[in-house]
Design a protein around this motif. Sequence first.
Motif, short mmCIF file in Angstrom:
data_model
loop_
_atom_site.label_atom_id
_atom_site.label_comp_id
_atom_site.label_asym_id
_atom_site.label_seq_id
_atom_site.Cartn_x
_atom_site.Cartn_y
_atom_site.Cartn_z
N HIS A 1 0.81 -1.21 0.00
CA HIS A 1 0.00 0.00 0.00
C HIS A 1 0.85 1.27 0.00
O HIS A 1 0.39 2.35 -0.35
N ASP A 2 2.11 1.15 0.44
CA ASP A 2 3.03 2.28 0.39
C ASP A 2 4.45 1.74 0.42
O ASP A 2 4.69 0.53 0.40
N ALA A 3 5.39 2.66 0.48
CA ALA A 3 6.81 2.29 0.57
C ALA A 3 7.49 3.25 1.51
O ALA A 3 7.08 4.41 1.66
N MET A 4 8.54 2.79 2.18
CA MET A 4 9.34 3.65 3.04
C MET A 4 10.68 3.88 2.36
O MET A 4 11.42 2.93 2.05
N VAL A 5 10.96 5.14 2.12
CA VAL A 5 12.20 5.53 1.44
C VAL A 5 13.10 6.21 2.46
O VAL A 5 12.74 7.22 3.06
N THR A 6 14.28 5.65 2.67
CA THR A 6 15.24 6.23 3.59
C THR A 6 16.18 7.14 2.82
O THR A 6 16.78 6.72 1.82
N VAL A 7 16.29 8.39 3.32
CA VAL A 7 17.07 9.40 2.61
C VAL A 7 18.13 9.98 3.55
O VAL A 7 17.81 10.38 4.69
N ASP A 8 19.36 10.01 3.10
CA ASP A 8 20.44 10.67 3.84
C ASP A 8 20.41 12.15 3.46
O ASP A 8 20.80 12.53 2.35
N VAL A 9 19.91 12.98 4.36
CA VAL A 9 19.67 14.39 4.07
C VAL A 9 20.94 15.21 4.23
O VAL A 9 21.64 15.09 5.25
N ASP A 10 21.22 16.05 3.28
CA ASP A 10 22.40 16.92 3.35
C ASP A 10 22.31 17.83 4.57
O ASP A 10 21.29 18.48 4.82
N ALA B 1 22.00 12.46 9.75
CA ALA B 1 21.30 11.21 10.02
C ALA B 1 20.23 11.02 8.96
O ALA B 1 19.64 12.00 8.48
N PRO B 2 19.96 9.79 8.54
CA PRO B 2 18.93 9.56 7.53
C PRO B 2 17.52 9.76 8.09
O PRO B 2 17.31 9.67 9.31
N VAL B 3 16.56 10.04 7.23
CA VAL B 3 15.16 10.15 7.62
C VAL B 3 14.34 9.22 6.73
O VAL B 3 14.76 8.86 5.63
N ASP B 4 13.18 8.82 7.24
CA ASP B 4 12.28 7.95 6.48
C ASP B 4 11.15 8.77 5.89
O ASP B 4 10.53 9.60 6.58
N VAL B 5 10.86 8.51 4.62
CA VAL B 5 9.77 9.17 3.90
C VAL B 5 8.78 8.09 3.50
O VAL B 5 9.15 7.13 2.80
N ARG B 6 7.52 8.21 3.95
CA ARG B 6 6.50 7.24 3.55
C ARG B 6 5.84 7.73 2.28
O ARG B 6 5.19 8.78 2.26
#
Length: 344
Positions: free
Chosen positions: A301-310, A314-319
Motif C-alpha cells: 500500500h506504500d513504501a518507506m524511502v530512507t534518505v540521507d539528508v544533506d 542522520a537519515p530520515v524515512d519518507v513514507r
Amino acid sequence: MNDLRIEGLTKAYGPDGDVLRGLDLTVPGGALAAVLGPSGCGKTTLLRIVAGFLRADAGTVTVGGRLLGGPGTHVPPERRRIGIVPQEGALFPHLSVARNVAFGLTGPDRGARRRRTEEMLELVGLAGYGDRMPHELSGGQQQRVALARALAPEPVLVLLDEPFNALDSALRAGVRADVRAALRATGATALLVTHDQQEALSTADLVAVVRGGRVAQCAAPEEVYRRPADPWVAGFVGDAVLVPGTVADGTATTALGPVTVPETAASREGTVLLRPEQLRLAEPAGAPARGTVVDVRFYGHDAMVTVDVDGLGAPVDVRAAGPVTVRPGEAVGIRVTGEATLHP
C-alpha cells in the motif's frame, strides 16, 4: 456508567523489582481503552490487579464508584463482576460452544440462560454454533466465543489480555472489528492490553501508553499519534522523524526546511517531530532539502524511502504512497507538509 478509575497504583516484586510506580488511569464508562507499552512496562501486572488476581502495594481500583482494591480492601475476583478475554480464547475443550458461553450465568431459569447464550452468540456473529465443540472452530471464532462468554453475565468491566496475538494478520483485523462492534453494542467498558501499536490505534477510543510503570500519555488515538507527549512516545506509537530546530514566529528552521509548529510554541531550540507521511519526495532542484536515497522498502500500500539528508547527519524515512520509482543512490528533494510538534 461503569467508569474505571485507577489511582496511584504501585506494585513491586522484591526490594528492587518495582513494576508499577504510582500509575493513574481513568476510562470513561462505555469506552474501550488500550494499554500499550513495551515488554516489562507493567501491562500484565496492571491487568491482574484490576481483575483481582494480584494485590497492589498501594493505590486504588474503582469501577462504577465501587472500590475493588485499596488500603484494607480487596474484593475477590469472582465478586468483581469483571469479564476476562484471555489470549487464545482459553475455552473449556470438553464443553460445547453454548455451554462455554453460559458458564458464568447463574440462576434457576434455564430458559433465560439459553436465551442469553443465543443472544450473545448472535451478537458475535456465531448464531447457530452453539452445539459445536471448540476444536471445530477457527482461532478467530474461538476468540469471539471467549468474548461472548465474558459479556454474557453483563460485567461492569471487560479485560482483554492481548486476545489477538495467536491470529494471523489476515484474520486479526476482522476479529478486532467484530470485538469492537460487540463491545459497543453492549455499552461495556473495556480495557485492552497490547504491545501492538496498530491494534491500539485502530481499535481503542483511548490509548494509554505505559512507560516504566506509569502512564506517559493517555488520549484519543489521533491525539497520541499526532501530538505525542514526548519523543519516546512518538517513536513507540509509530515511525517518527526527529530533527533539531529553532523556532520563531510559529516556524521551525530545520535541515528539512521551514516547518510549521503550533503557535503556542515559544521561540526556542528543540526537537521537531514529524511523521514519515508528512515528508514528500520532490525534484532536487528548488526543494527545501536535498539528499541521497539509501534504501527503499516496499509494503504494497506504500513504501518507506530512507534518505540521507544533506546537512542533517542522520537519515530520515519518507513514507510514499503508490508506485515508487526512486532507487538507492539517486538524489532527491524533500518537502514537509502539515504541522509538526516541538519538544525540548
